[in-house]
Write an enzyme that holds these catalytic residues in place. Structure first.
Site, mmCIF file in Angstrom:
data_model
loop_
_atom_site.group_PDB
_atom_site.id
_atom_site.type_symbol
_atom_site.label_atom_id
_atom_site.label_comp_id
_atom_site.label_asym_id
_atom_site.label_seq_id
_atom_site.Cartn_x
_atom_site.Cartn_y
_atom_site.Cartn_z
ATOM 1 N N SER A 1 13.480 -3.425 -29.732
ATOM 2 C CA SER A 1 13.192 -4.086 -31.005
ATOM 3 C C SER A 1 13.285 -5.586 -30.814
ATOM 4 C CB SER A 1 14.201 -3.641 -32.071
ATOM 5 O OG SER A 1 14.066 -4.422 -33.258
ATOM 6 N N TYR B 1 22.614 -2.506 -34.986
ATOM 7 C CA TYR B 1 21.327 -2.023 -34.484
ATOM 8 C C TYR B 1 20.781 -2.990 -33.434
ATOM 9 C CZ TYR B 1 16.315 -0.887 -34.558
ATOM 10 O OH TYR B 1 15.023 -0.566 -34.208
#
Length: 247
Positions: free
Chosen positions: A142, A156
């Site tokens: 990501s 995350y």
């Protein structure tokens, strides 16, 4: 003949990858945790186009499920030739001081430990050192790994940073054994995952701040992943492709 295994393939980027692989004639196995109907729909679409696809239920937080998953693929298709570590979770937006240990364990189990366990199983089957014929692994990271996701998902982001480090290390470790390992780092992509974090409209909110002025589509990320799996990327390993609209 083997197949490409896509974890978390029932929706979003994983589904887009599975569908594109199916269109290109690859045999596809995709995993899902809860949504059997969506997984079946993706597989049915692939098979309607003449492809071969198999949905397998697997909870990536459970090591036993991962072992069973690879045993199932062995039985149905033979050893995997490609692995897309796509399955990931995020939880409700919060600041670092609000994090609790159970949340951290859940996020790290799925986003860090599971891809490492899947890669371990794939290497055992792909590596020429183990009698395999080689293969390719793509980890779906990501842009958060670079940006940190402050005030929203620092846990995350940290999990994806760990995945990036693993990608680089594994790529160097198995480069001489016929296995290529790369990563794609999506940015703000229109997927259901944002609803999991409590803000379904997050991409629309952020789109005006992005250099390209829009969010991305899962299919745009899938193209990069499928290319990294292909022979067209035969001299590419240890590399990160940002699909983030310039962010």
């Amino acid at each position: 003949m083997g197949c490409v295994l896509v974890t978390g393939g029932s929706r979003g980027i994983g589904a887009a990858v599975a569908l594109e692989l199916g269109r290109r004639g690859e045999r596809v196995c995709l995993t899902y945790r809860q949504d059997a109907e969506s997984a079946a729909t993706v597989c049915a679409t692939i098979m309607a186009g003449g492809g071969v696809a198999l949905p397998v239920r697997a909870d990536m937080a459970e090591p036993e499920d991962i072992e069973r998953l690879f045993a199932t693929v062995d039985a149905e298709f033979g050893p995997v030739t490609g692995l897309v570590n796509n399955a990931a979770i995020l939880e409700k937006q919060c600041r670092a001081e609000e994090l609790d240990v159970e949340r951290l364990r859940r996020v790290m189990a799925v986003n860090v430990i599971a891809p490492m366990l899947c890669a371990r199983n794939a290497v055992r089957r792909m590596s020429t050192a183990h009698g395999g014929a080689g293969g390719a692994i793509v980890n779906v990271s990501s842009a958060a790994a670079r940006l940190g996701s402050p005030g929203e998902y620092v846990d995350y982001a940290a999990s994806k940073g760990a995945l990036d480090t693993f990608t680089r290390g594994l790529a160097l470790e198995v480069a001489g054994e016929g296995i290529r390992v790369n990563s794609v780092r999506p940015g703000f992509i229109y997927t259901e995952m944002h609803a999991d974090g409590g803000e379904p409209g997050r991409v629309d909110r952020m789109a005006p701040t992005l250099p390209m002025g829009r969010g991305g589509r899962p299919e745009e990320v899938a193209e990069a992943i499928v290319w990294l799996l292909s022979e067209q990327a035969s001299y590419v390993t240890g590399t990160f492709i940002d699909v983030a609209g310039g962010r």
